[in-house]
Design a protein around this motif. Structure first.
Motif: not given
Length: 303
Positions: A253-277
């Motif tokens: 997955t090519f992400l232009p920037k980290p995704t910000v999502t919520n954890n079990l407590d509603g706090n923020n988590v960064l999720v990132n992936q930079v494609g391949w190769a």
């Protein structure tokens, strides 16, 4: 790449990530922030050379030498840097077919990777082939949900490792995808896949309570997100606590920037992936204040 050019590109690619515990960057002159930089790759798949200049998708992009130049520039900018990989180091270029992974591990060691997790393609020469190359890897292999007890890898892969940079304790752990149906049983042998959410919960609890970690990072080869209920990085984030950053792989997955999502407590988590190769290098900068507050920003840097 010249340092000035890199800084311009990094600044252009950077994105302020999150709010709250991982909030928008806001600095007070009265506080002394500690700055930790996380660099990362995933699914490099033995791509050591750049793509050809006439490649239809990645013309002239990637290459280990260019990545190393970027990494060294960033380390000079901030010595408190970790370099991590989220798996599928092997398979995808003739270098792997000829050397069996030796060259990939030697080059990663030259670049001074700190840790990696294990992807499904890292079993392509079998668990014995993977174990045979480990002496060439001067970095940690981490997996909290692969139990290697009855295999040749027993004792050679740890669930987590704690790195200390500028007195900041950084706990890094790994998670791998379910191998059954994806990898031939003869290749991974007696490796036992364990539930990644359960193992992440147990591991993070140890990192926070026993190891007193200030930052917790997951190296995941689960995949970014799926339409069904298959466990993914996004689902993992929502079902766990106290993970600051999930560095993903497997789905390319090519992400232009980290995704910000919520954890079990509603706090923020960064999720990132930079494609391949190896065509991108991920960068996350954390800024920690003395009271335990965390700010961050993320960038995807073209190699």
């Amino acid at each position: 790449m010249k340092r000035r050019t890199f800084l311009k590109r990094s600044a252009a690619a950077g994105a302020l990530a999150g709010a709250g515990s991982l909030g928008l960057l806001s600095f007070s002159s009265e506080k002394t922030f500690k700055h930790i930089t996380i660099l990362h790759t995933n699914d490099v798949h033995s791509h050591i050379d750049p793509f050809d200049r006439d490649h239809p998708q990645f013309p002239g992009m990637g290459g280990v030498a260019r990545r190393f130049t970027l990494i060294e520039n960033i380390r000079r900018e901030n010595p408190n840097t970790l370099l991590l990989d989220a798996g599928d180091i092997f398979q995808g270029a003739p270098y792997f077919n000829f050397y069996g992974g030796e060259l990939e591990f030697k080059l990663m060691s030259k670049m001074k990777y700190d840790a990696a997790t294990i992807g499904n393609h890292d079993f392509d020469n079998g668990i014995d082939g993977l174990a045979a190359q480990l002496p060439h890897a001067d970095f940690k292999f981490l997996s909290a949900n692969y139990n290697f007890k009855n295999t040749i890898l027993d004792g050679q892969v740890q669930p987590y490792h704690v790195f200390v940079k500028d007195d900041i304790r950084i706990g890094v752990f790994g998670l791998g995808i379910k191998l059954e149906g994806l990898v031939n049983k003869n290749l991974y042998k007696e490796t036992v896949y364990q539930d990644p959410v359960e193992m992440a919960t147990q591991t993070v609890q140890k990192l926070k309570e026993n190891e007193k970690c200030d930052l917790v990072i997951c190296l995941s080869h689960l995949g970014y997100n799926y339409r069904d209920e298959t466990i993914s990085d996004m689902k993992l984030a929502s079902l766990t606590r106290n993970i600051d950053l999930i560095i993903g792989g497997h789905t390319h997955t090519f992400l232009p920037k980290p995704t910000v999502t919520n954890n079990l407590d509603g706090n923020n988590v960064l999720v990132n992936q930079v494609g391949w190769a190896g065509v991108n290098l991920g960068r996350i900068d954390f800024f920690l204040d003395p009271e335990g507050g965390k700010n961050s920003k993320g960038a995807t840097i073209l190699v």
